[in-house]
Every structure is written in C-alpha cells, then in structure tokens.
Design an enzyme around this catalytic site. Structure first.
Site, PDB file in Angstrom:
ATOM      1  N   PRO A   2       0.827  -1.209   0.000  1.00  0.00           N
ATOM      2  CA  PRO A   2       0.000   0.000   0.000  1.00  0.00           C
ATOM      3  C   PRO A   2       0.861   1.258   0.000  1.00  0.00           C
ATOM      4  CG  PRO A   2      -0.382  -1.335   1.998  1.00  0.00           C
ATOM      5  CD  PRO A   2       0.671  -2.025   1.200  1.00  0.00           C
ATOM      6  N   GLU A   3       0.483   2.216  -0.806  1.00  0.00           N
ATOM      7  CA  GLU A   3       1.172   3.499  -0.833  1.00  0.00           C
ATOM      8  C   GLU A   3       0.234   4.553  -0.242  1.00  0.00           C
ATOM      9  OE1 GLU A   3       3.010   4.201  -4.689  1.00  0.00           O
ATOM     10  OE2 GLU A   3       3.176   2.061  -5.035  1.00  0.00           O
TER      11      GLU A   3
END
Ligand SMILES: [Zn+2]
Length: 291
Positions: A2-3
């Site tokens: 996840p960013e």
C-alpha cells in the site's frame, strides 16, 4: 505494498470507527508485530487508551491517543484492518475490543506489518529522520522537492522511492508521477532543471490525488450489490501496462528495472536524452545506483 492513497483510504474508513473510542482490551497474537518488544506488554499498555484522532503520515497510520501517546502502524505488504472478527481467522494478528463492544481486527498474511507505540515526544523525531515532506501538505513545494533532490546522482525513480524525498510514494505512484511529468525514470535526480522539478512536484500531487479518488471509487464499488466493478479496471497511466498504448501519444509502454523495481514508462513522452542538450546525459554508473 500500500502506498499513500491506499493508506489514506484505510484511514478515512477506520477514523469514524476508532475516534473517541476507548480500547477496552487488546490482544496481540504475533510477536513480529511489536518486536523487539513483547506483544503482551504492548497490548497491556494499549488497553485503556482512548483514541483522539486517526492520522496518516506518508505510508504510516497514526493512532493518536488522548494521553498524547501514539500507535504507529505500518501495513507493509499485506496488513489490513477488519471491523469484525472472523472465527478462526489464521491471519488475524491482533484484536482490539472497543468500548462500544465492537472488535477491530488487524490481519496480515505476509506478517511484515509493524505496530510501534510511541511516547508523546517520540513521534516527531521518529518521522524527522525517516520522512520527507507530506506531498499533500503545504510544506511540499517545488523548492522543497528541489532541495531534497539536489546533488543526488541516483535515478529520479530511485530518489522518489526514498521516503526522505517525499513521504508516501512507492513503486506505483513514482511511475505514474514520472509519466505525468514526462520524465524518464533514469534521469539523474540532481540534474533536473527547475521547470522539470516543478512539473514533477505537480505530477506527484496529481498522481496521488487520482489514486485516492480511485480507492474511494473502489470502496464504493465494493458496496454495490450487483457486483459491478466500476472504475477498478482502468486508471493507471503506465504502471503494469507494458505493451499497451500511452494515453498521450499511443506509443507502447515499455518496462525496465530501476533500483531493482519494475518500472513502466512511455519511451516517447519520457525521453532519457533531451534532443537539444546532449551534455546532460547521465553517466552509465547512475543507471546502476540504488536508493
Ligand atoms: Zn507517450
């Protein structure tokens, strides 16, 4: 992994569940989550804390307690939260019982996620040494980005993956931002001209905002009973699109490796060598340098 947009989406979904609630009881069943600290000790410390706000910094979730302490959560590869416990879930690593009687479950298949409980004066120093400016905040300006890139020989893609350049950008949004800014991922970070840095600054913001919008759309889609997947199937401009036409010029998207990561770009829109200034060619060695 996840960013920023994915973590921000988690934050927005979880904030109304946690804010104002007291952690009645906390069980941490995986020692990797809190190491080197004993999970039972951390769980005991968390029990009784009341959540003031759920914030985000880069890819970190910050559970701020009324006491001034903060729980720093990094989801790494596969960490996630569920609002209900599933009996016998093999990937549940922690369960938090809230004072309204509901459970929040932390799941992590790959087990790289971390929980770190910090005292009130520990949070800012922790971030100061690890993270650059928050890209959707006021402090992230073209000048600030320029200062972070100055004198760096690494390819710009590698520099963007370094969280000290700008917080929260990972492999997907680095590629997306470079496409938007029309910059080749192997350009030397410290060699970008002022207008190029300004374009990159705007592109980082635009790519992340598009990502947040897409995540929101995805969440809405999940709630649709007819199973339609809405905006999930398109959206990325280059990431994962090898061989597909560039949105801007129709040229096939190419894939290379930079800093050990798969990297997608348009060979026509994102030239490595400016037609007019061959003197700006990056040296061969910069192609192999990493973060
Ligand atoms: Zn193109």
């Amino acid at each position: 992994m996840p960013e920023l947009p994915e973590v921000e989406t988690v934050r927005r979904r979880l904030a109304p569940v946690l804010e104002g609630r007291r952690l009645e009881r906390v069980e941490i069943s995986d020692g990797r989550l809190t190491r080197p600290l004993d999970p039972a000790v951390v769980a005991a410390e968390l029990s009784g804390e009341r959540v003031d706000r759920l914030e985000r910094r880069g890819k970190y979730l910050i559970v701020r307690f009324e006491s001034g302490r903060a729980l720093l959560v990094h989801l790494r590869m596969t960490g996630s939260f569920r609002q209900h416990a599933t009996e016998g879930d093999p990937h549940a690593r922690a369960v938090v019982r809230l004072d309204d009687g509901s459970d929040v479950v932390y799941r992590d298949v790959r087990r790289f996620g971390t929980w770190l409980l910090l005292e009130p004066d520990e949070l800012e120093p922790y971030f100061a040494s690890r993270l650059g400016e928050e890209p959707l905040g006021a402090a992230f300006t073209p000048a600030a980005l320029s200062a972070r890139l100055a004198k760096r020989k690494a390819p710009i893609k590698a520099a963007l993956l370094d969280q000290r350049t700008v917080a929260g950008v990972g492999n997907i949004y680095a590629d997306e931002a470079l496409w938007r800014a029309k910059l080749h991922p192997l350009r030397e970070a410290g060699g970008l001209r002022k207008p190029e840095v300004a374009a990159l600054h705007a592109a980082v913001i635009a790519a992340l905002e598009a990502g947040i919008e897409r995540q929101g759309a995805t969440l809405r889609d999940y709630r649709q009973p007819d199973g339609s997947s809405g905006s999930m199937q398109h959206e990325f401009k280059v990431y994962g699109r090898e061989g597909e036409p560039c949105d801007r010029c129709g040229t096939a998207i190419d894939k290379i490796r930079v800093a050990g990561r798969g990297t997608w770009y348009c060979p026509r829109c994102q030239r490595l060598y400016a037609a007019s200034s061959s003197s700006r060619r990056p040296s061969l060695s910069s192609r192999h340098s990493s973060v």
